[in-house]
Design a protein around this motif. Structure first.
Motif, PDB file in Angstrom:
ATOM      1  N   GLU A   1       0.849  -1.190   0.000  1.00 33.48           N
ATOM      2  CA  GLU A   1       0.000   0.000   0.000  1.00 33.48           C
ATOM      3  C   GLU A   1       0.883   1.238   0.000  1.00 33.48           C
TER       4      GLU A   1
ATOM      5  N   HIS B   1      -4.027   7.594   1.319  1.00 35.11           N
ATOM      6  CA  HIS B   1      -3.801   6.367   0.565  1.00 35.11           C
ATOM      7  C   HIS B   1      -3.859   6.674  -0.927  1.00 35.11           C
TER       8      HIS B   1
ATOM      9  N   SER C   1      -2.322   0.836  -4.505  1.00 33.21           N
ATOM     10  CA  SER C   1      -1.535  -0.329  -4.137  1.00 33.21           C
ATOM     11  C   SER C   1      -0.804  -0.853  -5.362  1.00 33.21           C
TER      12      SER C   1
ATOM     13  N   ARG D   1       0.515  -4.676   2.540  1.00 31.97           N
ATOM     14  CA  ARG D   1      -0.910  -4.614   2.891  1.00 31.97           C
ATOM     15  C   ARG D   1      -1.181  -5.371   4.190  1.00 31.97           C
TER      16      ARG D   1
END
Lengths: 256, 193
Positions: B28, B41, B44, B75
């Motif tokens: 991530e 975020h 990924s 992750r």
């Protein structure tokens, strides 16, 4: 633009041609991998780096334009084969073998880095400024390809053997990078560029250091003949050039 | 038209099976747009190890003046309940479909405790969707001061749709103007003769 004595125009243009042509053709060849690199993430990253090389070439062509007044697109796409000054390693076909692409990228990226480092000390400010900024970005290329050398070289027997074979195959071409550009001595004597000793040695040491940590070797000799830097190119270059000019030549005066 | 070189692409090379590539762990990536902003975020990617994860993340999510700092972690690390006693970075996704946002740090004995502390300290009496935590030792942090290289040199506009808009619009305008003139002349001719 800051003053550059007319006697240095052609020598400097020639040095810039070497730098920009190397990057243009390397970026062009590397973009062949877009969509087909071994893993998705590598595909995206390699494409991004290829775009970077082309953008760097473009910045150098624009700088050349401030000296010669010639249109950057014309410089990039409008020349005959013998007017390009890239070393033929950048157009040497990788035969869609990833190890070849990495070996080519490795030799070229490290050479570009050291050459840019030296151009950063140029006494003509516009070139020094541009070289400094591109050199900072070039460190990303050096790091990235270094990761591949590290992983393949320290990988399994298959990856080690493939990488070493590719490094060996490209070594004779790699030495062509350090063929001396015409006019560079005029620039040293005129104090435009600083002669900081043998660029080949500096680059070779860096190559050996990175390969050493990956258990790989490269046998590169100082070039004994001159080719690309004098406009004398091989067949792979001719193929690349035809392809590169294909669209441009349909309408050379079009504004892109 | 495809590159001529592409006509020579071998159909398959090597023995690497797709399943091996699929087995790469997922990482991530969080990016910080500017100093003082929270790390958000970004997305990924899959990579065989931290070193490659960092290299790929730099190409995918950074370097185009898009962020000043980047954090990369496995992750599994973010969702783990176990772990060692240390400082954890904590992230909250406030609603479904949103992005995890860095809200702070907590000292905790493991991932579960870090998540509880995050709820108490940062999400008390608020609605939230999920919480991620990551021990600092398991995050690769790439910061502007040290490793982050900006691609300021070159105009990266060509990577974005808007990079084309001005020139494309000019071309369309010119084309439409030309068509309008042609249509007018045609009408003009009809009326005259």
């Amino acid at each position: 633009m800051s003053e550059l004595n007319k006697q240095f125009h052609e020598p400097l243009l020639n040095v810039l041609r070497c730098v920009a042509d190397d990057k243009l053709f390397l970026g062009h060849r590397n973009s062949d991998w877009t969509g087909i690199a071994p893993i998705l993430e590598a595909d995206i990253a390699f494409s991004s780096l290829a775009q970077d090389d082309i953008a760097h070439a473009s910045a150098f062509y624009e700088l050349m334009n401030t000296i010669s007044g010639e249109d950057p697109d014309q410089i990039a796409f409008g020349r005959t084969a013998d007017a390009y000054r890239c070393a033929d390693i950048v157009t040497k076909s990788d035969d869609f073998n990833w190890a070849n692409a990495i070996a080519r990228q490795f030799y070229c990226n490290l050479y570009d880095y050291h050459r840019l480092l030296r151009l950063s000390n140029c006494t003509w400010a516009p070139l020094a400024t541009l070289a400094k900024r591109i050199c900072a970005e070039q460190t990303v290329h050096v790091d990235h390809v270094g990761s591949w050398i590290d992983h393949l070289g320290n990988g399994n027997d298959d990856s080690k053997q493939r990488l070493q074979t590719a490094l060996d195959d490209y070594a004779p071409y790699a030495s062509m990078l350090s063929e001396k550009p015409d006019g560079i001595d005029t620039l040293f004597e005129g104090g435009i560029l600083i002669d900081e000793g043998c660029l080949f040695t500096q680059w070779k040491e860096h190559v050996d250091t990175v390969l050493g940590t990956a258990g790989m070797k490269a046998h590169i000799d100082i070039p004994s003949a001159r080719g690309g830097r004098t406009g004398n190119h091989d067949d792979d270059f001719a193929l690349s050039l035809t392809e590169l000019q294909e669209v441009f030549s349909t309408d050379p005066l079009a504004a892109w | 038209m495809l590159s001529k070189a592409r006509t020579n692409v071998p159909l398959a090379t090597g023995e690497l099976q797709t399943s091996e590539v699929d087995a790469f762990p997922v990482w991530e990536v969080f990016t910080q747009k500017k100093e003082g902003d929270a790390h958000l975020h970004a997305g990924s990617l899959s990579a065989p190890d931290a070193s490659f994860a960092q290299q790929f993340a730099r190409e995918h999510y950074g370097q185009d003046q898009e962020c000043v700092s980047m954090w990369v972690g496995l992750r599994n690390t973010f969702i783990a309940k176990d772990g060692e006693s240390e400082t954890y970075e904590v992230f909250v996704r406030w609603k479904a479909g949103g992005r995890h946002e860095h809200v702070g740090k907590v000292e905790a004995g493991n991932g579960a405790e870090a998540k509880n502390k995050c709820t108490e300290q940062f999400a008390r009496e608020k609605e939230f969707y999920t919480i991620w935590t990551a021990p600092i030792s398991k995050l690769t942090k790439i910061d502007g001061a040290t490793d982050m290289i900006w691609r300021e040199t070159t105009d990266q506009g060509y990577r974005l749709p808007r990079g084309y808009s001005r020139i494309v619009r000019q071309k369309w305008d010119a084309l439409r103007a030309e068509q309008a003139v042609n249509a007018y002349q045609e009408e003009d001719l009809k009326e005259t003769f």
